[in-house]
Design a protein around this motif. Structure first.
Motif, PDB file in Angstrom:
ATOM      1  N   LEU A   1       0.790  -1.232   0.000  1.00  0.00           N
ATOM      2  CA  LEU A   1       0.000   0.000   0.000  1.00  0.00           C
ATOM      3  C   LEU A   1       0.816   1.274   0.000  1.00  0.00           C
ATOM      4  CD1 LEU A   1      -2.815  -1.125   2.440  1.00  0.00           C
ATOM      5  CD2 LEU A   1      -2.760  -1.225  -0.052  1.00  0.00           C
TER       6      LEU A   1
ATOM      7  N   SER B   1      -1.311  -4.787  -5.782  1.00  0.00           N
ATOM      8  CA  SER B   1      -1.657  -6.069  -5.179  1.00  0.00           C
ATOM      9  C   SER B   1      -1.284  -7.191  -6.144  1.00  0.00           C
ATOM     10  CB  SER B   1      -3.148  -6.132  -4.838  1.00  0.00           C
ATOM     11  OG  SER B   1      -3.944  -6.067  -6.012  1.00  0.00           O
TER      12      SER B   1
ATOM     13  N   TRP C   1     -12.921 -11.110  -7.679  1.00  0.00           N
ATOM     14  CA  TRP C   1     -12.285 -10.189  -6.725  1.00  0.00           C
ATOM     15  C   TRP C   1     -10.852 -10.625  -6.427  1.00  0.00           C
ATOM     16  CZ3 TRP C   1     -10.609 -12.117  -1.965  1.00  0.00           C
ATOM     17  CH2 TRP C   1      -9.935 -11.183  -1.175  1.00  0.00           C
TER      18      TRP C   1
ATOM     19  N   ASP D   1      -7.480  -1.448  -8.139  1.00  0.00           N
ATOM     20  CA  ASP D   1      -7.306  -0.350  -7.180  1.00  0.00           C
ATOM     21  C   ASP D   1      -7.108  -0.938  -5.785  1.00  0.00           C
ATOM     22  OD1 ASP D   1      -7.194   2.025  -5.873  1.00  0.00           O
ATOM     23  OD2 ASP D   1      -9.231   2.673  -6.333  1.00  0.00           O
TER      24      ASP D   1
ATOM     25  N   SER E   1      -5.642   0.062  -3.122  1.00  0.00           N
ATOM     26  CA  SER E   1      -5.768   0.954  -1.968  1.00  0.00           C
ATOM     27  C   SER E   1      -7.226   1.166  -1.564  1.00  0.00           C
ATOM     28  CB  SER E   1      -5.112   2.306  -2.258  1.00  0.00           C
ATOM     29  OG  SER E   1      -5.767   2.959  -3.327  1.00  0.00           O
ATOM     30  N   GLN E   2      -8.175   0.808  -2.447  1.00  0.00           N
ATOM     31  CA  GLN E   2      -9.599   0.976  -2.172  1.00  0.00           C
ATOM     32  C   GLN E   2     -10.344  -0.358  -2.218  1.00  0.00           C
ATOM     33  OE1 GLN E   2     -10.912   3.914  -1.251  1.00  0.00           O
ATOM     34  NE2 GLN E   2      -8.907   4.880  -1.436  1.00  0.00           N
ATOM     35  N   ASP E   3      -9.670  -1.435  -1.836  1.00  0.00           N
ATOM     36  CA  ASP E   3     -10.274  -2.769  -1.896  1.00  0.00           C
ATOM     37  C   ASP E   3     -11.118  -3.002  -0.642  1.00  0.00           C
ATOM     38  OD1 ASP E   3     -10.795  -5.574  -1.881  1.00  0.00           O
ATOM     39  OD2 ASP E   3      -9.140  -5.845  -3.287  1.00  0.00           O
ATOM     40  N   GLU E   4     -12.422  -2.758  -0.752  1.00  0.00           N
ATOM     41  CA  GLU E   4     -13.307  -2.853   0.408  1.00  0.00           C
ATOM     42  C   GLU E   4     -13.425  -4.277   0.937  1.00  0.00           C
ATOM     43  OE1 GLU E   4     -17.038  -1.122  -0.524  1.00  0.00           O
ATOM     44  OE2 GLU E   4     -16.206   0.883  -0.904  1.00  0.00           O
TER      45      GLU E   4
ATOM     46  N   GLU F   1     -10.407  -5.179   2.991  1.00  0.00           N
ATOM     47  CA  GLU F   1     -10.446  -4.484   4.276  1.00  0.00           C
ATOM     48  C   GLU F   1     -11.473  -5.107   5.214  1.00  0.00           C
ATOM     49  OE1 GLU F   1     -11.087  -0.411   3.375  1.00  0.00           O
ATOM     50  OE2 GLU F   1      -9.112  -0.110   2.476  1.00  0.00           O
TER      51      GLU F   1
END
Length: 296
Positions: free
Chosen positions: A147, A160, A200, A206, A208-211, A214
């Motif tokens: 990240l 990633s 997925w 993206d 940094s925005q992988d919901e 997270e």
């Protein structure tokens, strides 16, 4: 028409700058206060940086302390059949990715691991362990997130990477998902999107925005038991609600019986009063007959 001269302090400020439009016009007292505030802010920023370093050290310390308990928990979880697929299906965000085939595939998942990098802020990896299954040959599928800044490379862009899945013949769930997407596009069904767990897994657009990543790292991994037990909790709550409803109904019935009893008591009182009235009439008639006999 007379014009007032500006206060001396302001005039000095303008004279020093040479152009009143380039800077804001503060009097000497305000200017001094602003400089003092700026000095305080620099001290606060310095303390915030030190706090971040200390917090990072504490987090690293407790990550090491938590690790043996995570390992112990994973060993215990393996005693429960279908633990992870149940937790995934019960999680609102994760379950939204799963179709029937993928849910069936996750029945073979035996272990989940989340590992943060040593410096924590630079990234983490998620590992999915599987037993032998009809879908792919891999025993472990890993998705890793880098990240950004780290001690070795402070200018790294977020990225990633994931394990290449060795799909068995005609069992490629990613291709199946892509095929469904193509059919939807041909049918011109706008607004519909095929969601897939394995899509997925292979998506690196993206990081940094992988919901989903997270959610797995910050919600599922810390306490998966709460999602495994979701149906049982709902059933228990349902039973409690039914019991409460039964109690309320019984209370209503009891109140009805009390009212009925009061009405019956009222009827008995009225009947009693009527009988007492009849007895008084008989006594009076008997007395009159005795008086007439004496007169004779």
């Amino acid at each position: 028409m007379s014009t007032e001269a500006p206060p001396p302090a302001k005039a000095r400020k303008l004279d020093e700058s040479g152009d009143g439009e380039d800077g804001k016009d503060f009097d000497a007292e305000s200017q001094k206060a602003i400089e003092e505030i700026d000095g305080c802010q620099n001290e606060i920023d310095s303390l915030n940086e030190k706090a971040s370093e200390e917090i990072l050290k504490v987090e690293q310390k407790y990550n090491k302390m938590r690790k043996p308990f995570f390992e112990k928990r994973n060993k215990i979880i393996q005693k429960i059949p279908n633990f992870w697929v149940t937790a995934f299906v019960n999680h609102p965000q994760v379950s939204a990715l799963l179709d029937e085939e993928e849910e069936e595939c996750l029945h073979y998942m035996t272990q989940l691991e989340v590992e943060e990098f040593d410096d924590i802020k630079s990234g983490y990896r998620i590992k999915f362990h599987f037993s032998s299954n009809p879908y792919f040959k891999n025993e472990v599928l890993q998705k890793e997130f880098h990240l950004g800044s780290s001690e070795t490379d402070p200018f790294t862009e977020p990225r990633s990477e994931s394990t290449k899945i060795e799909w068995k013949d005609k069992m490629n769930l990613v291709e199946n998902a892509k095929s469904r997407m193509a059919k939807l596009k041909q049918g011109r069904k706008r607004g519909l999107d095929v969601k897939s767990f394995f899509l997925w897994f292979e998506d690196h657009e993206d990081p940094s925005q992988d919901e989903i990543a997270e959610v797995i790292k910050d919600d599922m991994w810390p306490n998966p038991l709460q999602y495994f037990l979701v149906p049982d909790i709902e059933v228990e709550n349902g039973v409690e609600e039914e019991e409460d409803e039964d109690v309320d109904e019984n209370v209503v019935v009891v109140e009805g019986e009390d009212e009925l009893g009061e009405e019956e008591d009222g009827d008995d009182d009225e009947d009693g009063e009527g009988l007492e009235g009849d007895d008084d009439d008989l006594d009076q008639a008997g007395a009159e007959e005795e008086e007439e006999a004496d007169d004779d």
